[in-house]
Design an enzyme around this catalytic site. Structure first.
Site, short mmCIF file in Angstrom:
data_model
loop_
_atom_site.label_atom_id
_atom_site.label_comp_id
_atom_site.label_asym_id
_atom_site.label_seq_id
_atom_site.Cartn_x
_atom_site.Cartn_y
_atom_site.Cartn_z
N ASN A 7 0.86 -1.19 0.00
CA ASN A 7 0.00 0.00 0.00
C ASN A 7 0.90 1.25 0.00
OD1 ASN A 7 -1.40 2.29 1.08
ND2 ASN A 7 -3.09 0.94 1.61
N HIS A 10 1.01 6.25 1.79
CA HIS A 10 1.76 7.22 2.61
C HIS A 10 2.94 7.85 1.88
CE1 HIS A 10 -1.05 6.81 5.70
NE2 HIS A 10 -0.80 5.53 5.91
N HIS A 43 -5.58 3.65 -1.68
CA HIS A 43 -6.91 4.01 -1.18
C HIS A 43 -7.21 5.43 -1.67
CE1 HIS A 43 -9.65 4.32 2.65
NE2 HIS A 43 -10.30 4.61 1.53
N ARG A 45 -9.27 8.12 -1.11
CA ARG A 45 -10.25 8.54 -0.09
C ARG A 45 -11.11 9.66 -0.63
NH1 ARG A 45 -8.64 6.62 5.41
NH2 ARG A 45 -10.47 7.79 6.06
N ARG A 49 -6.97 12.89 0.82
CA ARG A 49 -5.87 13.37 1.69
C ARG A 49 -4.50 12.85 1.25
NH1 ARG A 49 -7.17 10.09 7.20
NH2 ARG A 49 -9.21 11.03 6.89
N GLU A 70 -8.62 0.48 -2.90
CA GLU A 70 -9.51 0.52 -1.74
C GLU A 70 -10.44 1.70 -1.92
OE1 GLU A 70 -7.16 0.91 1.75
OE2 GLU A 70 -6.15 -0.99 1.44
N THR A 101 -8.20 3.72 8.47
CA THR A 101 -9.41 2.90 8.50
C THR A 101 -9.49 2.17 9.84
OG1 THR A 101 -8.92 2.54 6.17
CG2 THR A 101 -10.71 1.26 7.10
N GLU A 151 -10.89 -9.48 2.92
CA GLU A 151 -9.65 -9.07 3.60
C GLU A 151 -9.98 -8.90 5.07
OE1 GLU A 151 -7.41 -5.78 1.92
OE2 GLU A 151 -6.48 -5.37 3.86
N HIS A 191 -3.80 -4.43 7.75
CA HIS A 191 -3.93 -3.30 8.66
C HIS A 191 -3.07 -3.48 9.91
CE1 HIS A 191 -5.85 0.55 9.30
NE2 HIS A 191 -5.56 0.32 10.54
N1 PXP Z 1 -5.87 -2.94 4.18
C1 PXP Z 1 -6.83 -1.98 4.20
C2 PXP Z 1 -8.20 -2.34 3.73
C3 PXP Z 1 -6.54 -0.67 4.62
O1 PXP Z 1 -7.52 0.27 4.64
C4 PXP Z 1 -5.23 -0.35 5.01
C5 PXP Z 1 -4.89 1.05 5.42
O2 PXP Z 1 -5.06 1.90 4.34
C6 PXP Z 1 -4.26 -1.36 4.94
C7 PXP Z 1 -4.61 -2.66 4.56
C8 PXP Z 1 -2.82 -1.10 5.28
O3 PXP Z 1 -2.69 -0.77 6.62
P1 PXP Z 1 -1.29 -0.31 7.19
O4 PXP Z 1 -0.96 1.00 6.54
O5 PXP Z 1 -1.51 -0.21 8.65
O6 PXP Z 1 -0.30 -1.37 6.81
#
Ligand code: PXP
Length: 237
Positions: A7, A10, A43, A45, A49, A70, A101, A151, A191
């Site tokens: 992901n 960030h 994601h 959003r 952001r 996402e 999330t 998931e 997550h």
């Molecule tokens: N899976 C989903 C559905 C999420 O919303 C997120 C956060 O955007 C993640 C995985 C990844 O989470 P993390 O950034 O804590 O690894």
């Protein structure tokens, strides 16, 4: 063997801190692929952001592995997904005031809206995954909706502060995972997973894709993106 969805939200968070053009999440996606990522996850959003519409569009034409978007179940987001056509859409809950999330999507309460989003995505030929808490009610509802994957939200496992609590949360994930596999859905999780806590989740029977963002991007700032992805890939394998 579990696979790795990286992901890259960030990377865009750092860019948006200055509303500039760097670092570009598109470059990060390429480096993640070189490090062995099996999927790239973003994601988009509703408040934009971090990831922007432009990022999603460029990624659609540059990412060579699976592109997982996402998105909230809001019709406007589903419309974007149907137009851009990622390989998979993971439906997630979204609150503007949250930092990240906070829980799984409640598809029992939001059954009608979820069903409509799933219908539109399937019509556009997009595979759907639902981001759910490891609750039997939610998983039963996912099976009824005919999605390809679930998931599991690993936040409670990741936030556990004692070994006993971590163990209990892992057992819940394991039970939920068994239900998902029995229903012949793909089992994914994510997550709050880090280099320190990922291994027991990667070892759950039948585990498919692990979506990991914050921890990989944090390490990438120090060691580089491909290296950070390679190190995570080695752990989950
Ligand atoms: N899976 C989903 C559905 C999420 O919303 C997120 C956060 O955007 C993640 C995985 C990844 O989470 P993390 O950034 O804590 O690894």
């Amino acid at each position: 063997m579990a696979t790795l969805g990286v992901n890259i939200d960030h990377v865009a968070t750092i860019r948006q801190a200055r509303r500039t053009v760097e670092p570009d999440p598109v470059w990060a996606a390429a480096l993640a692929e070189l490090g062995g990522a099996d999927a790239i996850t973003v994601h988009l959003r509703e408040d934009r952001r971090h990831i922007q519409d432009r990022d999603l569009e460029v990624l659609r034409s540059t990412v060579q592995v699976k592109l997982n978007l996402e998105a909230a179940i809001a019709p406007a987001m589903i419309e974007i997904a149907c137009r851009v056509k990622p390989d998979q859409v993971t439906l997630v809950p979204e609150k503007r005031e949250e930092v990240t999330t906070e829980g799984g999507l409640d598809i029992v309460t939001h059954r009608t809206a979820t069903a409509e989003a799933v219908r539109r995505l399937h019509e556009a030929g997009i595979a759907v995954s639902l981001f759910l808490d490891p609750s039997p009610r939610q998983i039963d509802a996912a099976v009824d909706l005919g999605v390809a994957a679930v998931e599991l939200h690993t936040g409670c496992y990741a936030n556990a502060t004692t070994e006993a609590e971590r163990h209990a949360q892992l057992a819940e994930l394991s039970r939920a995972g068994a239900m998902i596999r029995q229903a012949k859905l793909e089992l994914n999780a994510g997550h709050g997973l880090t280099y320190r806590n990922v291994v027991p989740v990667a070892r759950l029977e039948g585990m498919g894709e692990l979506n990991i963002g914050h921890s990989i991007v944090s390490r990438a700032v120090l060691v580089g993106f491909s290296q950070a992805v390679r190190e995570m890939k080695a752990l989950i394998g």
